[in-house]
Design a protein around this motif. Structure first.
Motif, PDB file in Angstrom:
ATOM      1  N   TYR A 363      -8.984  14.822 -41.073  1.00 47.39           N
ATOM      2  CA  TYR A 363      -7.794  14.149 -40.560  1.00 47.39           C
ATOM      3  C   TYR A 363      -6.822  13.798 -41.680  1.00 47.39           C
ATOM      4  O   TYR A 363      -5.624  14.059 -41.595  1.00 47.39           O
ATOM      5  CB  TYR A 363      -8.241  12.889 -39.811  1.00 47.39           C
ATOM      6  CG  TYR A 363      -7.170  12.233 -38.970  1.00 47.39           C
ATOM      7  CD1 TYR A 363      -7.065  12.502 -37.608  1.00 47.39           C
ATOM      8  CD2 TYR A 363      -6.278  11.319 -39.525  1.00 47.39           C
ATOM      9  CE1 TYR A 363      -6.095  11.888 -36.826  1.00 47.39           C
ATOM     10  CE2 TYR A 363      -5.310  10.701 -38.755  1.00 47.39           C
ATOM     11  CZ  TYR A 363      -5.210  10.984 -37.412  1.00 47.39           C
ATOM     12  OH  TYR A 363      -4.250  10.378 -36.638  1.00 47.39           O
ATOM     13  N   MET A 373       0.464  13.415 -36.975  1.00 45.28           N
ATOM     14  CA  MET A 373      -0.777  13.259 -36.222  1.00 45.28           C
ATOM     15  C   MET A 373      -0.626  12.334 -35.017  1.00 45.28           C
ATOM     16  O   MET A 373      -1.412  12.407 -34.080  1.00 45.28           O
ATOM     17  CB  MET A 373      -1.879  12.764 -37.147  1.00 45.28           C
ATOM     18  CG  MET A 373      -2.285  13.771 -38.221  1.00 45.28           C
ATOM     19  SD  MET A 373      -2.710  15.400 -37.538  1.00 45.28           S
ATOM     20  CE  MET A 373      -4.203  15.005 -36.618  1.00 45.28           C
ATOM     21  N   ARG A 377      -2.796  14.363 -32.341  1.00 41.29           N
ATOM     22  CA  ARG A 377      -4.172  13.897 -32.096  1.00 41.29           C
ATOM     23  C   ARG A 377      -4.760  14.313 -30.749  1.00 41.29           C
ATOM     24  O   ARG A 377      -5.923  14.717 -30.690  1.00 41.29           O
ATOM     25  CB  ARG A 377      -4.230  12.374 -32.232  1.00 41.29           C
ATOM     26  CG  ARG A 377      -4.144  11.907 -33.670  1.00 41.29           C
ATOM     27  CD  ARG A 377      -4.412  10.417 -33.794  1.00 41.29           C
ATOM     28  NE  ARG A 377      -3.468   9.619 -33.017  1.00 41.29           N
ATOM     29  CZ  ARG A 377      -3.552   8.305 -32.871  1.00 41.29           C
ATOM     30  NH1 ARG A 377      -4.559   7.630 -33.424  1.00 41.29           N
ATOM     31  NH2 ARG A 377      -2.649   7.648 -32.173  1.00 41.29           N
ATOM     32  N   TRP A 385     -12.608  14.048 -36.264  1.00 40.22           N
ATOM     33  CA  TRP A 385     -11.710  13.598 -35.190  1.00 40.22           C
ATOM     34  C   TRP A 385     -11.956  14.382 -33.905  1.00 40.22           C
ATOM     35  O   TRP A 385     -11.987  15.614 -33.908  1.00 40.22           O
ATOM     36  CB  TRP A 385     -10.243  13.753 -35.581  1.00 40.22           C
ATOM     37  CG  TRP A 385      -9.317  13.495 -34.417  1.00 40.22           C
ATOM     38  CD1 TRP A 385      -8.646  14.417 -33.668  1.00 40.22           C
ATOM     39  CD2 TRP A 385      -9.032  12.233 -33.825  1.00 40.22           C
ATOM     40  NE1 TRP A 385      -7.947  13.820 -32.655  1.00 40.22           N
ATOM     41  CE2 TRP A 385      -8.166  12.452 -32.736  1.00 40.22           C
ATOM     42  CE3 TRP A 385      -9.419  10.919 -34.118  1.00 40.22           C
ATOM     43  CZ2 TRP A 385      -7.680  11.435 -31.933  1.00 40.22           C
ATOM     44  CZ3 TRP A 385      -8.927   9.894 -33.319  1.00 40.22           C
ATOM     45  CH2 TRP A 385      -8.078  10.157 -32.251  1.00 40.22           C
ATOM     46  N   PRO A 387     -10.460  14.078 -29.731  1.00 39.96           N
ATOM     47  CA  PRO A 387      -9.462  13.342 -28.957  1.00 39.96           C
ATOM     48  C   PRO A 387     -10.039  12.357 -27.958  1.00 39.96           C
ATOM     49  O   PRO A 387      -9.352  11.434 -27.528  1.00 39.96           O
ATOM     50  CB  PRO A 387      -8.662  14.444 -28.261  1.00 39.96           C
ATOM     51  CG  PRO A 387      -9.547  15.627 -28.259  1.00 39.96           C
ATOM     52  CD  PRO A 387     -10.398  15.530 -29.486  1.00 39.96           C
TER      53      PRO A 387
END
Length: 411
Positions: A363, A373, A377, A385, A387
């Motif tokens: 990230y 981001m 995201r 990461w 979602p």
């Protein structure tokens, strides 16, 4: 009518030129550069336009005259309009250009004009201005001429040898609208002029059998402009028209200008100016077509009415309408897939492709590469990461769309 001073003419004709948006400089170095002479297309100055690389440039942007024999309903300078009129002589335009340049206030000239007497008369005066600057004064700064489709081909051909960029406005996105609102103009003539410019540029790029290349013709290319909101054309049709223009005439840019209600307007025109945000969304969509691999059909299909969502940028609107294509694994996605991630620009995608050869990206790595981001995201996965719950399209639309503005007694 009282004789106007040069300053009064400048005030009138620079204001009249503001409706023409197609004046971005190319940022090119003047061809056939020699020692001596005046001007350069590569300096910096007052910000009037942006080059493709993001540099601010300054241009003297004026009309040669706002007198016009045509009666285009959407034009403030039409023959039936009750506006203050003025006209520069070619010598006055040349003098202003050189004086502004010597003061380091401009880097070049954007010159357009109403049609006086005839298209040939007007185009001839504009070519004379460019010839005086280039030949008599050795000016090597940027020159953009707005050509007149109905003018003699030999005049446009000479203009292309003197100017860096030429443009001819298609005015409106659909032929039937142009015929209705500008009866003296013919869409076929405009397109023929664009085609001639493309052929001239292609011919200038070819080398003869003796190894010599002909003089360069409009080396910064050609552009055009269409008015948005003067008719009922939806954004989908506007983008389709732009796509055809890019493919058919090798245009460098299509410019969009939100219609502005004018004095003594025709009853056929809308009374309300379309939101400037619509113009902005069209520019964003145009960028997606030129640099991100989108086509007009998929961008314009985001809403049933064929118009772009004013609350969301077109890329984000498309991604929300295609949640099944996401989230993407950044480590495995192709360049074409990554370009469709909201918050990823072309430079960010290039950096991702180069960096992931050396190992997995995290990230923080994407942040350092310039990825936005906050937008990206919900649409990507990384080793550190996922979602998670950020997958609901309706919820994301509400999250990304700006809240309605509140009225204020103190605003």
């Amino acid at each position: 009518m009282a004789r106007r001073t040069l300053q009064q003419k400048l005030a009138i004709l620079s204001d009249a030129a503001k409706y023409d948006a197609s004046c971005a400089s190319s940022g090119t170095t003047r061809r056939d550069a020699r020692q001596g002479g005046i001007g350069s297309a590569g300096g910096t100055g007052i910000c009037h336009a942006y080059t493709p690389d993001g540099r601010c440039v300054s241009l003297l942007k004026i009309l040669m005259t706002n007198f016009c024999i045509y009666d285009c309903a959407y034009c403030v300078n039409r023959v039936s309009s009750n506006v203050e009129r003025a006209r520069f002589s070619p010598e006055e335009v040349v003098g202003l250009t050189l004086e502004f340049y010597r003061r380091n206030m401009i880097e070049g000239l954007f010159l357009s004009s109403g049609i006086i007497r005839s298209p040939d008369q007007t185009m001839g005066d504009m070519v004379r201005i460019a010839r005086m600057l280039r030949v008599e004064h050795g000016f090597r700064g940027y020159i953009h001429l707005k050509t007149i489709p109905e003018a003699a081909p030999e005049l446009v051909a000479e203009a292309g040898l003197l100017a860096d960029r030429l443009s001819v406005n298609i005015e409106l996105p659909q032929d039937q609208s142009l015929r209705r609102l500008a009866p003296e103009k013919r869409p076929e003539t405009i397109r023929a002029a664009m085609a001639d410019m493309r052929l001239a540029r292609e011919a200038a790029a070819e080398t003869s059998h003796r190894g010599k290349r002909p003089p360069r013709f409009a080396p910064a290319g050609q552009s055009t402009q269409m008015i948005v909101g003067a008719d009922a054309t939806p954004d989908r049709e506007i983008l389709r028209t732009s796509a055809r223009l890019y493919a058919g005439y090798d245009l460098k840019r299509v410019y969009y200008s939100a219609f502005s209600p004018i004095p003594d307007a025709s009853a056929t025109l809308p009374l309300v100016k379309p939101p400037l945000l619509r113009e902005h969304r069209l520019y964003q969509a145009d960028w997606l077509m030129r640099f991100y691999g989108f086509d007009a059909e998929e961008i314009g299909a985001a809403r049933p009415d064929g118009n772009l969502d004013l609350a969301l940028d077109p890329k984000l609107a498309w991604a929300l309408a295609h949640r099944g294509d996401f989230p993407l694994d950044v480590a495995r996605a192709t360049r074409e897939q990554l370009l469709r991630v909201p918050g990823f620009g072309t430079r960010t995608v290039a950096r991702i492709l180069a960096a992931r050869r050396n190992g997995p990206l995290r990230y923080a790595d994407l942040l350092r590469m310039g990825a936005v981001m906050a937008k990206a995201r919900p649409f990507v996965t990384l080793p550190d990461w996922q979602p998670g719950a950020l997958t609901d399209s309706a919820g994301l639309h509400a999250r990304f769309a700006p809240a309605p503005e509140q009225l204020s007694l103190f605003g």
